[in-house]
Design a protein around this motif. Structure first.
Motif, PDB file in Angstrom:
ATOM      1  N   TYR A 183      32.512  45.277  43.880  1.00  0.00           N
ATOM      2  CA  TYR A 183      32.226  43.909  43.448  1.00  0.00           C
ATOM      3  C   TYR A 183      33.364  43.008  43.903  1.00  0.00           C
ATOM      4  O   TYR A 183      34.501  43.453  44.090  1.00  0.00           O
ATOM      5  CB  TYR A 183      32.104  43.833  41.928  1.00  0.00           C
ATOM      6  CG  TYR A 183      30.728  44.079  41.382  1.00  0.00           C
ATOM      7  CD1 TYR A 183      29.692  43.182  41.609  1.00  0.00           C
ATOM      8  CD2 TYR A 183      30.457  45.208  40.595  1.00  0.00           C
ATOM      9  CE1 TYR A 183      28.425  43.398  41.098  1.00  0.00           C
ATOM     10  CE2 TYR A 183      29.193  45.428  40.076  1.00  0.00           C
ATOM     11  CZ  TYR A 183      28.180  44.519  40.334  1.00  0.00           C
ATOM     12  OH  TYR A 183      26.933  44.729  39.825  1.00  0.00           O
ATOM     13  N   ALA A 184      33.078  41.728  44.045  1.00  0.00           N
ATOM     14  CA  ALA A 184      34.092  40.785  44.509  1.00  0.00           C
ATOM     15  C   ALA A 184      35.013  40.374  43.365  1.00  0.00           C
ATOM     16  O   ALA A 184      34.562  39.797  42.377  1.00  0.00           O
ATOM     17  CB  ALA A 184      33.416  39.551  45.095  1.00  0.00           C
ATOM     18  N   LEU A 185      36.312  40.687  43.493  1.00  0.00           N
ATOM     19  CA  LEU A 185      37.286  40.058  42.606  1.00  0.00           C
ATOM     20  C   LEU A 185      37.310  38.559  42.914  1.00  0.00           C
ATOM     21  O   LEU A 185      37.442  37.735  42.026  1.00  0.00           O
ATOM     22  CB  LEU A 185      38.676  40.659  42.797  1.00  0.00           C
ATOM     23  CG  LEU A 185      38.903  42.037  42.179  1.00  0.00           C
ATOM     24  CD1 LEU A 185      40.307  42.530  42.490  1.00  0.00           C
ATOM     25  CD2 LEU A 185      38.686  41.998  40.683  1.00  0.00           C
ATOM     26  N   THR A 186      37.186  38.257  44.190  1.00  0.00           N
ATOM     27  CA  THR A 186      36.932  36.887  44.660  1.00  0.00           C
ATOM     28  C   THR A 186      36.288  37.000  46.033  1.00  0.00           C
ATOM     29  O   THR A 186      36.763  37.737  46.893  1.00  0.00           O
ATOM     30  CB  THR A 186      38.226  36.065  44.763  1.00  0.00           C
ATOM     31  OG1 THR A 186      38.784  35.894  43.456  1.00  0.00           O
ATOM     32  CG2 THR A 186      37.950  34.688  45.350  1.00  0.00           C
ATOM     33  N   GLY A 187      35.195  36.279  46.225  1.00  0.00           N
ATOM     34  CA  GLY A 187      34.539  36.225  47.528  1.00  0.00           C
ATOM     35  C   GLY A 187      34.210  34.783  47.870  1.00  0.00           C
ATOM     36  O   GLY A 187      33.871  33.993  46.980  1.00  0.00           O
ATOM     37  N   VAL A 188      34.313  34.448  49.142  1.00  0.00           N
ATOM     38  CA  VAL A 188      34.062  33.071  49.587  1.00  0.00           C
ATOM     39  C   VAL A 188      33.138  33.090  50.808  1.00  0.00           C
ATOM     40  O   VAL A 188      33.418  33.776  51.791  1.00  0.00           O
ATOM     41  CB  VAL A 188      35.373  32.339  49.941  1.00  0.00           C
ATOM     42  CG1 VAL A 188      35.077  30.916  50.427  1.00  0.00           C
ATOM     43  CG2 VAL A 188      36.312  32.301  48.741  1.00  0.00           C
TER      44      VAL A 188
END
Length: 266
Positions: A183-188
């Motif tokens: 899963y994305a801890l943070t995705g942009v």
């Protein structure tokens, strides 16, 4: 797992009818969220209505730069579609980095956006691509569809049937994945069009996926990673948990945006 009644409809209309007849029914897309939740006894639907065998929900169509992806299309199918890769390789890259092979072969784009997990990848793509979300009742823009943490504009008896968008001039996606779940801890996700740039962030917001307007404004002036130097995202409204603080995620948004732009520029 609590006892449930399993249904296997062959059409969207039949699935909607089955839900209406159930005491507390749930639609099943790829099962990557609902089944584990049921196993942990955190959900106990009276009926499970499996959408995986409905032909009208499957398939990818690319006509010029216009793309339509059926809601029942798996992540693996999106990741490996040559026609889609020719016009929007960023979404193929995104799909190819969701979870592990089991998740990619079972999970579907419709299930992902309907669940709207705050760390899921697809919501950021839909928002940045200014996609239309087609349902059994209507069509909604991604801006209208995603309403908050695990929240969407879907009615209880409404099924996502497809997503569509016009491929942008350039697009890119970058995420900092949780090493266990991916899963994305943070995705942009960034998407450049003549009228401007849209940037959507997943994995960071307390209220789910959101657009980063400060980054959009900077990239609309110059679509280069260097224009983001000096931009500081506020930590207000970002998640803090055992994996990362809000301040760390704020920094990751800029770092991942730079990497997404670099990927988009080839």
């Amino acid at each position: 797992m609590y006892q449930t009644t399993y249904h296997r409809p062959s059409s969207v209309a039949e699935a909607v009818r089955m839900l209406g007849e159930a005491a507390d029914g749930k639609f099943l897309g790829g099962g990557q969220t609902l089944i584990p939740t049921m196993k942990q006894r955190l959900a106990a639907p009276s009926d499970v209505i499996d959408l995986r065998h409905i032909a009208e929900l499957k398939g990818i169509t690319v006509s010029g730069r216009d793309v339509r992806i059926g809601a029942g299309t798996t992540h693996e199918e999106v990741a490996n579609h040559s026609g889609l890769a020719a016009v929007c390789p960023a979404i193929c890259y995104l799909a190819g980095h969701i979870g592990d092979p089991h998740v990619r072969h079972m999970g579907t784009i419709g299930g992902s956006i309907s669940n709207n997990d705050p760390a899921a990848d697809y919501p950021s793509a839909m928002l940045a691509l200014n996609a239309m979300i087609h349902t059994s009742k209507r069509a909604l823009s991604a801006d209208e569809f995603f309403t908050g943490l695990f929240g969407t504009a879907l009615d209880e008896d409404e099924i996502v049937t497809a997503v569509s968008f016009t491929a942008p001039e350039k697009a890119g996606y970058a995420k900092f994945p949780n090493p266990a779940s991916r899963y994305a801890l943070t995705g942009v996700f960034v998407a450049k069009r003549p009228e401007g740039v849209r940037v959507a962030v997943t994995g960071a917001g307390e209220d789910g996926v959101f657009r980063a307007t400060a980054i959009e404004n900077a990239l609309s002036r110059s679509f280069e990673p260097s224009v983001l130097d000096g931009i500081a995202m506020p930590a207000d409204g970002l998640m803090s948990d055992i994996h990362a603080s809000a301040e760390y995620r704020a920094n990751l948004i800029v770092v991942m945006a730079k990497r997404a732009v670099q990927a988009a520029n080839g």
